[in-house]
Design an enzyme around this catalytic site. Sequence first.
Site, PDB file in Angstrom:
ATOM      1  N   ARG A 148      13.059  41.945  73.655  1.00 15.23           N
ATOM      2  CA  ARG A 148      12.524  40.608  73.903  1.00 15.23           C
ATOM      3  C   ARG A 148      13.324  39.996  75.042  1.00 15.23           C
ATOM      4  O   ARG A 148      14.478  40.374  75.287  1.00 15.23           O
ATOM      5  CB  ARG A 148      12.660  39.731  72.659  1.00 15.23           C
ATOM      6  CG  ARG A 148      11.930  40.240  71.421  1.00 15.23           C
ATOM      7  CD  ARG A 148      12.160  39.289  70.253  1.00 15.23           C
ATOM      8  NE  ARG A 148      11.442  39.704  69.051  1.00 15.23           N
ATOM      9  CZ  ARG A 148      11.990  40.408  68.060  1.00 15.23           C
ATOM     10  NH1 ARG A 148      13.273  40.784  68.136  1.00 15.23           N
ATOM     11  NH2 ARG A 148      11.282  40.744  67.001  1.00 15.23           N
ATOM     12  N   LYS A 172      15.839  38.201  66.425  1.00 13.44           N
ATOM     13  CA  LYS A 172      15.484  36.933  65.786  1.00 13.44           C
ATOM     14  C   LYS A 172      16.301  36.730  64.519  1.00 13.44           C
ATOM     15  O   LYS A 172      16.558  37.667  63.773  1.00 13.44           O
ATOM     16  CB  LYS A 172      13.989  36.922  65.436  1.00 13.44           C
ATOM     17  CG  LYS A 172      13.083  36.830  66.660  1.00 13.44           C
ATOM     18  CD  LYS A 172      11.633  36.717  66.243  1.00 13.44           C
ATOM     19  CE  LYS A 172      10.735  36.516  67.450  1.00 13.44           C
ATOM     20  NZ  LYS A 172       9.299  36.392  67.060  1.00 13.44           N
ATOM     21  N   HIS A 244       7.374  40.290  78.158  1.00 15.03           N
ATOM     22  CA  HIS A 244       6.891  40.867  76.908  1.00 15.03           C
ATOM     23  C   HIS A 244       5.931  42.022  77.143  1.00 15.03           C
ATOM     24  O   HIS A 244       5.766  42.893  76.276  1.00 15.03           O
ATOM     25  CB  HIS A 244       6.204  39.773  76.081  1.00 15.03           C
ATOM     26  CG  HIS A 244       6.553  39.830  74.625  1.00 15.03           C
ATOM     27  ND1 HIS A 244       7.832  39.581  74.141  1.00 15.03           N
ATOM     28  CD2 HIS A 244       5.804  40.138  73.532  1.00 15.03           C
ATOM     29  CE1 HIS A 244       7.837  39.718  72.826  1.00 15.03           C
ATOM     30  NE2 HIS A 244       6.630  40.058  72.433  1.00 15.03           N
ATOM     31  N   ARG A 247       7.699  45.191  76.785  1.00 16.35           N
ATOM     32  CA  ARG A 247       7.953  45.498  75.375  1.00 16.35           C
ATOM     33  C   ARG A 247       6.715  46.126  74.745  1.00 16.35           C
ATOM     34  O   ARG A 247       6.808  47.122  74.019  1.00 16.35           O
ATOM     35  CB  ARG A 247       8.345  44.203  74.661  1.00 16.35           C
ATOM     36  CG  ARG A 247       8.621  44.319  73.164  1.00 16.35           C
ATOM     37  CD  ARG A 247       9.190  42.980  72.683  1.00 16.35           C
ATOM     38  NE  ARG A 247       9.119  42.820  71.244  1.00 16.35           N
ATOM     39  CZ  ARG A 247      10.059  43.242  70.394  1.00 16.35           C
ATOM     40  NH1 ARG A 247      11.113  43.898  70.855  1.00 16.35           N
ATOM     41  NH2 ARG A 247       9.940  43.017  69.105  1.00 16.35           N
ATOM     42  N   HIS A 270      10.961  44.429  64.275  1.00 17.57           N
ATOM     43  CA  HIS A 270       9.928  43.726  63.529  1.00 17.57           C
ATOM     44  C   HIS A 270      10.305  43.689  62.052  1.00 17.57           C
ATOM     45  O   HIS A 270      10.653  44.710  61.467  1.00 17.57           O
ATOM     46  CB  HIS A 270       8.575  44.429  63.667  1.00 17.57           C
ATOM     47  CG  HIS A 270       7.941  44.242  65.003  1.00 17.57           C
ATOM     48  ND1 HIS A 270       6.951  45.077  65.494  1.00 17.57           N
ATOM     49  CD2 HIS A 270       8.141  43.296  65.961  1.00 17.57           C
ATOM     50  CE1 HIS A 270       6.580  44.659  66.694  1.00 17.57           C
ATOM     51  NE2 HIS A 270       7.282  43.591  66.999  1.00 17.57           N
ATOM     52  N   TYR A 279       0.073  47.929  67.692  1.00 16.06           N
ATOM     53  CA  TYR A 279       0.175  48.930  68.750  1.00 16.06           C
ATOM     54  C   TYR A 279      -0.610  50.196  68.448  1.00 16.06           C
ATOM     55  O   TYR A 279      -0.608  51.136  69.239  1.00 16.06           O
ATOM     56  CB  TYR A 279       1.651  49.271  68.995  1.00 16.06           C
ATOM     57  CG  TYR A 279       2.429  48.089  69.476  1.00 16.06           C
ATOM     58  CD1 TYR A 279       2.227  47.582  70.764  1.00 16.06           C
ATOM     59  CD2 TYR A 279       3.329  47.440  68.656  1.00 16.06           C
ATOM     60  CE1 TYR A 279       2.916  46.471  71.209  1.00 16.06           C
ATOM     61  CE2 TYR A 279       4.018  46.328  69.094  1.00 16.06           C
ATOM     62  CZ  TYR A 279       3.812  45.849  70.368  1.00 16.06           C
ATOM     63  OH  TYR A 279       4.486  44.748  70.796  1.00 16.06           O
TER      64      TYR A 279
END
Length: 303
Positions: A148, A172, A244, A247, A270, A279
Amino acid sequence: MDWNSAFIDFNEYLLLEKGLSQNTQLAYIRDLNKLRIFAELHNESNPCLIDKFFMQDFVYDFAKKTKSDKSQARLISSLKAFFNFLQIEDRREDNPVELIESPKIGLRLPDTLSHSEIEKIISTIDLSMPEGTRNRTIIETLYGCGLRVSELVNLKLSDLFFEENFIRVIGKGDKQRLVPISDWTIKYITIYKETVRSHQNIKPKNEDILFLNRRGGKLTREMIFIIVKDAAERAGICKKVSPHTFRHSFATVLLKNGADLRSIQQMLGHESITTTEIYTHLDKQQLRDAIEKYHPFYRKNLE
């Protein structure tokens, strides 16, 4: 309770109890500021006294100004979280947004770049300039590690474990993960460190930051967006390209070449596998090739 004190308490709740990143906290507060502006225009100075009819008027007013279903859904999500917090804190008995439905958002597949498009973007970078060497390394790292943009700008020298071919990434909620890094990406990071970064006057508290601006300070997220956008425009790429995008391209190329979803999930950081499943999109020709190759009826016709 006034708006300022409510926001301060809510922000502490998001940080300490929810463990959300600073960027996510800011997104919540930006959404709530829209409500505060609307409320102050209607002389509503206490968020604890707002009723469901007022909230319906606000959401309707926002929807008229903003056509994006995604923006409306995000706003409603932020509002529900805020009033839920006030309930938890016994500041209110109800959540005035509870019955307001978010607009339906269809699955939007992310834009991706082919390897040749990424090489084309990199080829436009002027390597005769120190910033060019840095910018190439930034794009190589985004694509090579699937980071990210916030993870990239916060990447530290102490996070690089090149002998083990791993980097440590703070994602995150300040969650750490180890991401494999190829010898190819290591090569360009090393070139940048030895030929550009080592000659800079580095600002205090930035000595451990990997990617620096010309003044020796930490790069901003906005600067990474500009670097990527400019390079893509020079390369003549018509897609909407952001940090992004690299990514997404990282995840897509891994999946197409046989990587399993669990591994990709761990590399991307994730929390849920369902996020990674986006994806799994494949074009029609790939689907046709797969069924012709593996389904017994198709194989029988070929024999």
